[in-house]
Design a protein around this motif. Structure first.
Motif, PDB file in Angstrom:
ATOM      1  N   THR A   1       3.062  -8.390  16.308  1.00  0.00           N
ATOM      2  CA  THR A   1       2.321  -7.610  15.313  1.00  0.00           C
ATOM      3  C   THR A   1       1.164  -6.861  15.971  1.00  0.00           C
ATOM      4  O   THR A   1       0.969  -5.659  15.742  1.00  0.00           O
ATOM      5  N   LEU A   2       0.401  -7.560  16.799  1.00  0.00           N
ATOM      6  CA  LEU A   2      -0.739  -6.903  17.448  1.00  0.00           C
ATOM      7  C   LEU A   2      -0.275  -5.832  18.426  1.00  0.00           C
ATOM      8  O   LEU A   2      -0.859  -4.742  18.488  1.00  0.00           O
ATOM      9  N   LEU A   3       0.770  -6.114  19.177  1.00  0.00           N
ATOM     10  CA  LEU A   3       1.278  -5.112  20.114  1.00  0.00           C
ATOM     11  C   LEU A   3       1.777  -3.875  19.368  1.00  0.00           C
ATOM     12  O   LEU A   3       1.512  -2.741  19.775  1.00  0.00           O
ATOM     13  N   ALA A   4       2.500  -4.081  18.283  1.00  0.00           N
ATOM     14  CA  ALA A   4       3.016  -2.934  17.523  1.00  0.00           C
ATOM     15  C   ALA A   4       1.875  -2.111  16.940  1.00  0.00           C
ATOM     16  O   ALA A   4       1.931  -0.880  16.912  1.00  0.00           O
ATOM     17  N   ALA A   5       0.835  -2.789  16.476  1.00  0.00           N
ATOM     18  CA  ALA A   5      -0.287  -2.065  15.868  1.00  0.00           C
ATOM     19  C   ALA A   5      -1.118  -1.332  16.907  1.00  0.00           C
ATOM     20  O   ALA A   5      -1.765  -0.333  16.594  1.00  0.00           O
ATOM     21  N   GLY A   6      -1.124  -1.832  18.141  1.00  0.00           N
ATOM     22  CA  GLY A   6      -1.875  -1.163  19.196  1.00  0.00           C
ATOM     23  C   GLY A   6      -2.950  -2.011  19.846  1.00  0.00           C
ATOM     24  O   GLY A   6      -3.716  -1.512  20.673  1.00  0.00           O
TER      25      GLY A   6
ATOM     26  N   ALA B   1     -12.480 -10.091  20.248  1.00  0.00           N
ATOM     27  CA  ALA B   1     -12.403 -10.790  18.962  1.00  0.00           C
ATOM     28  C   ALA B   1     -11.633 -12.082  19.186  1.00  0.00           C
ATOM     29  O   ALA B   1     -10.831 -12.184  20.122  1.00  0.00           O
ATOM     30  N   VAL B   2     -11.890 -13.060  18.324  1.00  0.00           N
ATOM     31  CA  VAL B   2     -11.222 -14.359  18.404  1.00  0.00           C
ATOM     32  C   VAL B   2     -10.689 -14.685  17.014  1.00  0.00           C
ATOM     33  O   VAL B   2     -11.367 -14.433  16.013  1.00  0.00           O
ATOM     34  N   THR B   3      -9.459 -15.223  16.956  1.00  0.00           N
ATOM     35  CA  THR B   3      -8.925 -15.651  15.664  1.00  0.00           C
ATOM     36  C   THR B   3      -8.454 -17.095  15.763  1.00  0.00           C
ATOM     37  O   THR B   3      -7.879 -17.501  16.772  1.00  0.00           O
ATOM     38  N   ILE B   4      -8.721 -17.851  14.703  1.00  0.00           N
ATOM     39  CA  ILE B   4      -8.458 -19.292  14.675  1.00  0.00           C
ATOM     40  C   ILE B   4      -7.602 -19.605  13.457  1.00  0.00           C
ATOM     41  O   ILE B   4      -7.971 -19.268  12.332  1.00  0.00           O
ATOM     42  N   ASN B   5      -6.478 -20.280  13.675  1.00  0.00           N
ATOM     43  CA  ASN B   5      -5.534 -20.615  12.605  1.00  0.00           C
ATOM     44  C   ASN B   5      -5.124 -22.067  12.793  1.00  0.00           C
ATOM     45  O   ASN B   5      -4.682 -22.457  13.877  1.00  0.00           O
TER      46      ASN B   5
ATOM     47  N   ALA C   1       4.933 -16.656   8.698  1.00  0.00           N
ATOM     48  CA  ALA C   1       3.791 -16.361   9.570  1.00  0.00           C
ATOM     49  C   ALA C   1       3.324 -14.914   9.543  1.00  0.00           C
ATOM     50  O   ALA C   1       2.533 -14.516  10.390  1.00  0.00           O
ATOM     51  N   LEU C   2       3.759 -14.130   8.571  1.00  0.00           N
ATOM     52  CA  LEU C   2       3.186 -12.784   8.472  1.00  0.00           C
ATOM     53  C   LEU C   2       1.716 -12.861   8.075  1.00  0.00           C
ATOM     54  O   LEU C   2       0.900 -12.060   8.523  1.00  0.00           O
ATOM     55  N   GLY C   3       1.371 -13.834   7.243  1.00  0.00           N
ATOM     56  CA  GLY C   3      -0.035 -14.011   6.890  1.00  0.00           C
ATOM     57  C   GLY C   3      -0.871 -14.403   8.098  1.00  0.00           C
ATOM     58  O   GLY C   3      -1.978 -13.896   8.303  1.00  0.00           O
ATOM     59  N   CYS C   4      -0.321 -15.280   8.924  1.00  0.00           N
ATOM     60  CA  CYS C   4      -1.017 -15.678  10.154  1.00  0.00           C
ATOM     61  C   CYS C   4      -1.176 -14.477  11.083  1.00  0.00           C
ATOM     62  O   CYS C   4      -2.192 -14.333  11.770  1.00  0.00           O
ATOM     63  N   SER C   5      -0.166 -13.625  11.112  1.00  0.00           N
ATOM     64  CA  SER C   5      -0.233 -12.428  11.955  1.00  0.00           C
ATOM     65  C   SER C   5      -1.295 -11.467  11.435  1.00  0.00           C
ATOM     66  O   SER C   5      -2.004 -10.817  12.218  1.00  0.00           O
ATOM     67  N   LEU C   6      -1.410 -11.397  10.128  1.00  0.00           N
ATOM     68  CA  LEU C   6      -2.437 -10.558   9.502  1.00  0.00           C
ATOM     69  C   LEU C   6      -3.836 -11.041   9.892  1.00  0.00           C
ATOM     70  O   LEU C   6      -4.737 -10.240  10.170  1.00  0.00           O
ATOM     71  N   THR C   7      -4.015 -12.336   9.935  1.00  0.00           N
ATOM     72  CA  THR C   7      -5.292 -12.898  10.387  1.00  0.00           C
ATOM     73  C   THR C   7      -5.641 -12.401  11.787  1.00  0.00           C
ATOM     74  O   THR C   7      -6.783 -12.007  12.061  1.00  0.00           O
ATOM     75  N   CYS C   8      -4.663 -12.424  12.670  1.00  0.00           N
ATOM     76  CA  CYS C   8      -4.894 -11.954  14.042  1.00  0.00           C
ATOM     77  C   CYS C   8      -5.235 -10.467  14.048  1.00  0.00           C
ATOM     78  O   CYS C   8      -6.102 -10.015  14.811  1.00  0.00           O
TER      79      CYS C   8
ATOM     80  N   LEU D   1     -16.156  -6.041   6.959  1.00  0.00           N
ATOM     81  CA  LEU D   1     -15.534  -5.701   5.679  1.00  0.00           C
ATOM     82  C   LEU D   1     -14.514  -4.584   5.872  1.00  0.00           C
ATOM     83  O   LEU D   1     -13.388  -4.653   5.363  1.00  0.00           O
ATOM     84  N   GLU D   2     -14.893  -3.573   6.635  1.00  0.00           N
ATOM     85  CA  GLU D   2     -13.988  -2.453   6.883  1.00  0.00           C
ATOM     86  C   GLU D   2     -12.801  -2.889   7.745  1.00  0.00           C
ATOM     87  O   GLU D   2     -11.682  -2.394   7.574  1.00  0.00           O
ATOM     88  N   ALA D   3     -13.031  -3.804   8.676  1.00  0.00           N
ATOM     89  CA  ALA D   3     -11.937  -4.307   9.517  1.00  0.00           C
ATOM     90  C   ALA D   3     -10.892  -5.021   8.669  1.00  0.00           C
ATOM     91  O   ALA D   3      -9.679  -4.835   8.848  1.00  0.00           O
ATOM     92  N   THR D   4     -11.371  -5.823   7.747  1.00  0.00           N
ATOM     93  CA  THR D   4     -10.452  -6.579   6.897  1.00  0.00           C
ATOM     94  C   THR D   4      -9.648  -5.640   6.016  1.00  0.00           C
ATOM     95  O   THR D   4      -8.425  -5.783   5.866  1.00  0.00           O
ATOM     96  N   VAL D   5     -10.324  -4.656   5.446  1.00  0.00           N
ATOM     97  CA  VAL D   5      -9.631  -3.682   4.597  1.00  0.00           C
ATOM     98  C   VAL D   5      -8.645  -2.857   5.427  1.00  0.00           C
ATOM     99  O   VAL D   5      -7.525  -2.568   4.977  1.00  0.00           O
ATOM    100  N   ALA D   6      -9.022  -2.506   6.641  1.00  0.00           N
ATOM    101  CA  ALA D   6      -8.119  -1.713   7.489  1.00  0.00           C
ATOM    102  C   ALA D   6      -6.849  -2.494   7.815  1.00  0.00           C
ATOM    103  O   ALA D   6      -5.736  -1.956   7.750  1.00  0.00           O
ATOM    104  N   ALA D   7      -7.002  -3.771   8.165  1.00  0.00           N
ATOM    105  CA  ALA D   7      -5.827  -4.583   8.490  1.00  0.00           C
ATOM    106  C   ALA D   7      -4.915  -4.713   7.272  1.00  0.00           C
ATOM    107  O   ALA D   7      -3.689  -4.590   7.376  1.00  0.00           O
ATOM    108  N   LEU D   8      -5.514  -4.951   6.113  1.00  0.00           N
ATOM    109  CA  LEU D   8      -4.716  -5.089   4.893  1.00  0.00           C
ATOM    110  C   LEU D   8      -4.029  -3.775   4.537  1.00  0.00           C
ATOM    111  O   LEU D   8      -2.879  -3.762   4.085  1.00  0.00           O
ATOM    112  N   THR D   9      -4.719  -2.660   4.743  1.00  0.00           N
ATOM    113  CA  THR D   9      -4.140  -1.358   4.414  1.00  0.00           C
ATOM    114  C   THR D   9      -2.969  -1.037   5.337  1.00  0.00           C
ATOM    115  O   THR D   9      -1.924  -0.542   4.891  1.00  0.00           O
ATOM    116  N   LEU D  10      -3.131  -1.338   6.617  1.00  0.00           N
ATOM    117  CA  LEU D  10      -2.027  -1.104   7.552  1.00  0.00           C
ATOM    118  C   LEU D  10      -0.830  -1.987   7.199  1.00  0.00           C
ATOM    119  O   LEU D  10       0.320  -1.527   7.208  1.00  0.00           O
ATOM    120  N   PHE D  11      -1.087  -3.251   6.871  1.00  0.00           N
ATOM    121  CA  PHE D  11       0.011  -4.130   6.451  1.00  0.00           C
ATOM    122  C   PHE D  11       0.673  -3.605   5.175  1.00  0.00           C
ATOM    123  O   PHE D  11       1.900  -3.643   5.039  1.00  0.00           O
TER     124      PHE D  11
END
Lengths: 277, 277, 277
Positions: free
Chosen positions: A46-51, A72-76, A204-211, A223-233
C-alpha cells in the motif's frame, strides 16, 4: 489534559489531500511500520503504491534508533506479544524524542485483558494520530461495544463523541473508520466517504491505512494527513470497485488504483465534508 | 582471504539459464528460506511458481537440523530479532557442515548498529552467494551510501568494484540488483537486463529473488545459479509488465509468468552479457 | 482409546455442505487462527471471503482467554517456535475447557525431532479435527513416508487406514487432503473431489483450508464441517481454475469464487461420496 501533542504535527503545513499526495510522492517519506503479521505485506505494498517508503523494523534492539531516522512511525497491536511491545515502546520513545509523528492502531484492544492493558499504555504516550473502528474507539473512551473480534459491530456515527473526547484527552487526531470515516482533533470534524463494500473483506486494509496515515503525517499536519490518507483510500477504493468481481480482484485493483490516482484526481473532491464537532 | 568458498558450489555443473531452469523443475529442490515476515508469502509463491519446493523453517530448535536435509539455505535479515538470528546461525552452520550452498541477503544492514553487526557476523561465515542492492553492497564493502531505509539510493554500476572486492574477500558470488543486475565471483562479471519498473513497487520481490538464487544453487554452480535466477526474473518480469496496469496487477502476472516461462524461452537469451571484471 | 472427543462437535447439527455454508454466512463465526507466518494473510482472506470472522491471536498472554470467546480455534505448526507453542497449548486448553472445537494442522511434523515432538504433544490433546496431507497422516500413524519438506510425496489413498486409526485413537475427524480428499471419523468415510492443479502451487492454501474447517466446526458437527470446508474449496477451486492462467491469477480468482459460491451451488453436488471405512 488538553495540552497539545508534543509531536511535530503542528509545525507541518496544512495541505489539501491533493497537495498532500503531491508532497508525499515528491519526498517518498521513510515510514517505520510496526504492524501485525497479517498486515505486513499488504501494508508495505500500500505504501509503495501510494508513493511512500515503508520499513518494517520492529525489534527493540533497533526500533528506537531507527525511529530517529524515519519521518513517521506507525504502531499496530494486531498480533502483539511482549517482545514486540518492547519494540513498539522503544520506537514511540525514539519518535517522540525528535518530534516525529506516530500513529496508534489499537486493534481489537477489548479482546483480552492483556491487549487492553497494552493499548492503554501506548495511548497514554499520546499518539499524533489514533485510528480505530467504531467499536475500538468507543471501548477506548470507556463506552460499551457490541464487538467480539477484530471487526467493528458499531456504526461510525455512534463513536463521534468518544472520538472527540479521546482527541481532547490525548492531544491526538482521532479517526473512526467505516463505511463513512470520521476524523477529529477535538475541535474540527471531517467526514470522508467513498471506498468499496469489498474493503472489509480484504484483510488488513485498515492496518494498511494506519501506515498510510503515518506516511502522510510526514508531509502535512496530523488532521490534514489523516484526511488525505482517507481520501486517497476512498478514491482508490471506489475506482477499484468499479471493475472488481470479489475481494480477490478488488485487492490487486486497489493497489493499481493507489498508484494511478493523481493529485489532480483529488482536487475539488466531494469526498470530504467539514463540520463543527 | 582468497580461499574458495567451502560450499558445494564448485562441485555443481555450470549450466546455462535454460539448462538450470530445466534442472530446477526436474528436481524441485527443497530450499530452506529464513526470510522476513513481509516476504514469506511472496517468496514461497515465487519458488513454487518457478518449480522449487520452499520450506520456511527458522527456529533454532530445528533450523540447523533441517539445513542438513535441505538442498539450499537462504538467509534474509529484513525483520531480524535475536531469536531469529540464532536460528539463522544454526542454519548456516548446518548447511556449511554438509557443503550445502547458502545465500545471504543483508537487507538495509546500514539502518542500525544492531543490524550492521548481525550482517557482518553472517557475512564472515562466507556465504555461497551474497545479494544486495547497490547501497547495501557499497556499505558492506566500507563505502558511503546515500540510502536510508530498505530501498537503494545508489546506481548498480557504482557498486561493481565493491562487489568484486567482497567476492574475493569472502569467496562468495556477489549480486548487485537494480534496473540492470551485476554478478561477479571476483573474476568473471555478468550483467543481466530485463524486468519491469513495477518491480520495486512490489514489496519483497528482491527477497524472493534471494530465495530463488538458493533454489538454483541446488542444481548449478553459484555464479551460474545467480545468473539463472536473475535471468528468469528478468524474463518473467518483462512478460508480466506487458499486460500490467500497476503494481497490483504486475504482482500476480509475474507469478503466472514465472510458471509459464520454459527453458526454451531462456535459450539464447540476450538478457545476459559477460565482461571482464 | 475409543472415547469420543470432549469437544462440542457432537452437540452441533449435522448439516449438508449447502446448509453449513448458509449457517456460516448467517453467523460469521469468530475463528481464532494460530497459523504460520506464510499463511496468515491468505488464511484471513480465505475466511473473510467465505463469510467467517478470523482473528489471528497467538501469544500465551491472551490466546487462552480469547479461545474462550472464539467459536472455533485452529492450530498450525508451520513456523513454530517455543513461544508460539506455549500460545497454542493455552488456546487448546481454553477451547477444551468450554467445549469449543479445535483443529490441528501438523505441517511437516516429520521434518525435525523438535517439530515431531510438538506435533505429538498437540495431537495427544485430542483435536476435534486433524488435517494433513498423506505424508503427514502416514507419519503420524507411525508409517513410512517419502516426504522431505512441506509437500506430500504419498497419494491420499495410501493414508486411508492411517487416517481411520488416528481417528479412532484420538476421537478426531481426520482429513487427508490432496488431488482427492479423504475424511473419516473412524467409522464413516467421505471422499471429496474438485479443486485445481494450481492449488499446490499457491502457498498456504492447505493452511487456509485448516482455518476454514475450524470456521465450519462452529456451525455444524466435525465430520460435516470438514466435508463442507472441503466441498467449498473444491467448488471454488474448480470455478477459479476455469479462468486462470497460472498460480498468480488462480489465487485471486479463488478468493473471488469463495465469496461468490452460494449454498445453492453446493446443493446436490456430486463432489462428495460416502463409503464404508
Amino acid at each position: 489534559m488538553d495540552a497539545p501533542s508534543s509531536a511535530s504535527g503542528p509545525t507541518q503545513p496544512r495541505l489539501s489531500p491533493a497537495d498532500a499526495l503531491a508532497a508525499l510522492r515528491a519526498s517518498a517519506p521513510l515510514t517505520q511500520c510496526i504492524t501485525n503479521y497479517v498486515a505486513m505485506q499488504i501494508a508495505a505494498n500500500t505504501l509503495l503504491a501510494a508513493g511512500a517508503a515503508p520499513a518494517m523494523i520492529h525489534t527493540v534492539e533497533e526500533s528506537g534508533a531507527f525511529a530517529g531516522l524515519a519521518r513517521a512511525v506507525t504502531i499496530n497491536i494486531g498480533t502483539l506479544s511482549p517482545a514486540w511491545v518492547d519494540g513498539m515502546k522503544a520506537a514511540i520513545d525514539g519518535a517522540t524524542a525528535v518530534g516525529t509523528p506516530w500513529v496508534l492502531d489499537p486493534v481489537a484492544h477489548y479482546a483480552s485483558a492483556y491487549r487492553s492493558a497494552v493499548a492503554r499504555d501506548l495511548l497514554s504516550r499520546r499518539p499524533t494520530i489514533l485510528r480505530g473502528n467504531a467499536s475500538e474507539i468507543l471501548a477506548l473512551a470507556g463506552g460499551n461495544t457490541a464487538a467480539r473480534g477484530v471487526d467493528a459491530a458499531d456504526p461510525v456515527t455512534a463513536a463521534g463523541a468518544a472520538a472527540s473526547a479521546l482527541a481532547r484527552e490525548y492531544g491526538s487526531v482521532v479517526a473512526v473508520t467505516g463505511a463513512v470515516d470520521l476524523v477529529t482533533d477535538g475541535t474540527r470534524v471531517a467526514m470522508v466517504s467513498g471506498g468499496s463494500p469489498w474493503m472489509p473483506q480484504v484483510t488488513a486494509l485498515g492496518c494498511s491505512l494506519t501506515c498510510l496515515m503515518g506516511a502522510f503525517a510526514a508531509v502535512t499536519a496530523p488532521l490534514e494527513a489523516t484526511v488525505a490518507a482517507l481520501t486517497l483510500f476512498a478514491e482508490a477504493g471506489a475506482r477499484a470497485h468499479a471493475h472488481s468481481e470479489g475481494p480477490g480482484s478488488f485487492a490487486w485493483r486497489f493497489l493499481d488504483a493507489l498508484a494511478a490516482v493523481t493529485p489532480d484526481d483529488l482536487t475539488g473532491t466531494e469526498r470530504v465534508s467539514w463540520n463543527a464537532p
